[in-house]
Design an enzyme around this catalytic site. Structure first.
Site, PDB file in Angstrom:
ATOM      1  CG  HIS A 110      -2.177  -0.814   0.974  1.00 38.67           C
ATOM      2  ND1 HIS A 110      -2.148  -2.179   0.836  1.00 38.67           N
ATOM      3  CD2 HIS A 110      -3.490  -0.460   0.827  1.00 38.67           C
ATOM      4  CE1 HIS A 110      -3.371  -2.634   0.643  1.00 38.67           C
ATOM      5  NE2 HIS A 110      -4.202  -1.622   0.633  1.00 38.67           N
ATOM      6  CB  SER A 137      -1.584  -2.510  -7.240  1.00 36.90           C
ATOM      7  OG  SER A 137      -2.245  -2.878  -6.057  1.00 36.90           O
TER       8      SER A 137
END
Length: 437
Positions: free
Chosen positions: A219, A223
């Site tokens: 995070h 991604s």
């Protein structure tokens, strides 16, 4: 990763406002897997396997806890306690088959997840820590699975434990004392079974802790995606919920259909029939093999048959562990500025026609008898495996000319018309290249 366009969490119900002020768990979930977490809009179904791996881990923990209530970690009764679970415990057969096949499916999911990361170079900056934690998870999985395979105390359990722990005896000076310390004696027996049972119960919770770190590390940069291009604007992303929760839900449904097919109709197809024979130290099986997910590393272990400076057994042990340890160095071995294999033509050829066939040969040879031609094939595949990661990958990353990258994720999804060699919508590798990643 902090996106300025991410939707902030605003609880409306009084209870949720009260909870958010004192224990902001809903806010945490919202920002982790909800609308507060923007995700690249072009993720394929290969990105489903992270969620599937988490589901498999939870499945193994839950079924394992219930099975532990009925299992006896004693060499005299361990085999019979497993039969008791299968025959006398309500739904015990289903729990045992769910746990045993769940281990195999866990490894299927993780292998696909790893090879997706290798093809799309998910180990490159700024995601090195995500990759490194992932390799640690894989090592912990292998240790947990090996110890779990010993617990039924069948023929393959006993002899698998004897062979694998015997590998430590190849280490000079400290090998034999280390082997005795691991087993609690000179051969697998009650002490070894108790140790393996304790660690097999503990390690999944350690894995769960590392998975939390893995997700936390994910995070921070956000991604990756099939293009390898970083997010540039709000149009490049969509909220994780509902877009990817729906997509992951569909992937989970397909996974459960295949998984249930094995649990209910093919429950023993991924195991070994010799493990339904009680352990007998005086009867050696004709062909000792580990579970199928260890086969490539077992093939590497058996590929060394001649002494050269060091004993062949020690070479095999070093190579087997090095086969995984070399993954830790991939972020620094692969120097290409481009991540995605879709835009690396030379890398793509070596991946699909070199590494994938090599792994297929290692999988096959690991489950085959230790005789020709399987030993020779294992030696060739082992040589190529290390050549690929330590020689070919670094050289290819320096000499290949990547294909043009899209300027943004939105361009890759919607398409941008071509014009000249340095089009506005594309980044060209070469003289006029911009920093691609």
């Amino acid at each position: 990763m902090s996106f300025p366009w991410a939707k902030a969490y605003e609880p409306k119900a009084p209870l949720m406002r009260f909870l958010d002020e004192r224990l902001p768990l809903p806010r945490f979930v919202y920002n982790a897997v909800g609308a507060g977490y923007p995700v690249p809009r072009n993720l394929s179904y290969f990105w489903n396997f992270g969620i599937l791996a988490g589901f498999c881990l939870m499945l193994q923990i839950v079924t394992g806890i219930v099975l532990a209530m009925h299992y006896s970690a004693n060499a005299l009764v361990a085999f019979n306690s497993v039969e008791h679970i299968m025959r006398d415990v309500n739904w015990g057969w289903m729990l045992r088959y769910a746990h045993a096949n769940g281990a195999s499916f866990f490894f299927v999911v993780v292998y696909i997840h790893i090879f997706r990361g290798l093809f799309y170079s998910s180990y490159k900056a700024p995601r090195e820590m995500i990759w490194l934690l992932g390799v640690v998870i894989f090592l912990l999985m292998m240790a947990t699975a090996f110890m779990g395979y010993v617990l039924p105390w069948g023929q393959m359990s006993f002899w698998g434990a004897k062979v694998i722990t015997g590998l430590f005896g190849a280490i000079p000076l400290v090998g034999e004392p280390l082997q005795v310390w691991l087993l609690g004696g000179y051969a697998p027996d009650n002490a070894a079974l108790n140790r393996f049972y304790s660690l097999h119960f503990l390690l999944p919770f350690v894995i769960a802790g590392v998975v939390i770190l893995h997700i936390w590390a994910l995070h921070i940069p956000g991604s990756s995606n099939p293009t390898g291009v970083e997010v540039k604007s709000e149009s490049d992303t969509v909220p994780f919920h509902p877009y990817y929760t729906a997509k992951d839900g569909f992937g989970l449904g397909v996974f459960l259909l295949i998984y249930c097919l094995f649990v209910f109709f093919l429950p023993n197809n991924l195991g070994h029939p010799d493990n339904y024979i009680p352990a007998n130290p005086l009867s050696t099986p004709a062909h000792i093999v580990p579970e199928w997910y260890f086969w490539p590393f077992y093939a590497i272990l058996r590929a060394f048959t001649s002494d050269f400076l060091l004993p062949a057994k020690l070479w095999g042990v070093l190579a087997m562990f090095s086969a995984i340890l070399c993954w830790f160095f991939l972020p620094w071995l692969d120097r290409s500025p481009v991540r995605s294999g879709h835009y690396r033509p030379l890398f793509r050829k070596f991946f699909w026609f070199g590494l994938i066939p090599c792994m297929a040969v290692l999988f096959y040879c690991g489950g085959a008898p230790a005789e020709e031609p399987f030993v020779m094939l294992s030696q060739i595949a082992t040589a190529y495996y290390f050549l690929h990661f330590l020689v070919i990958l670094p050289i290819v990353s320096l000499v290949e000319r990547p294909e043009p990258l899209p300027y943004s994720i939105t361009d890759a999804v919607l398409g941008t018309p071509e014009n000249d060699g340095t089009v506005k919508g594309h980044m060209i590798q070469g003289e006029n290249a911009r920093p691609a990643v």
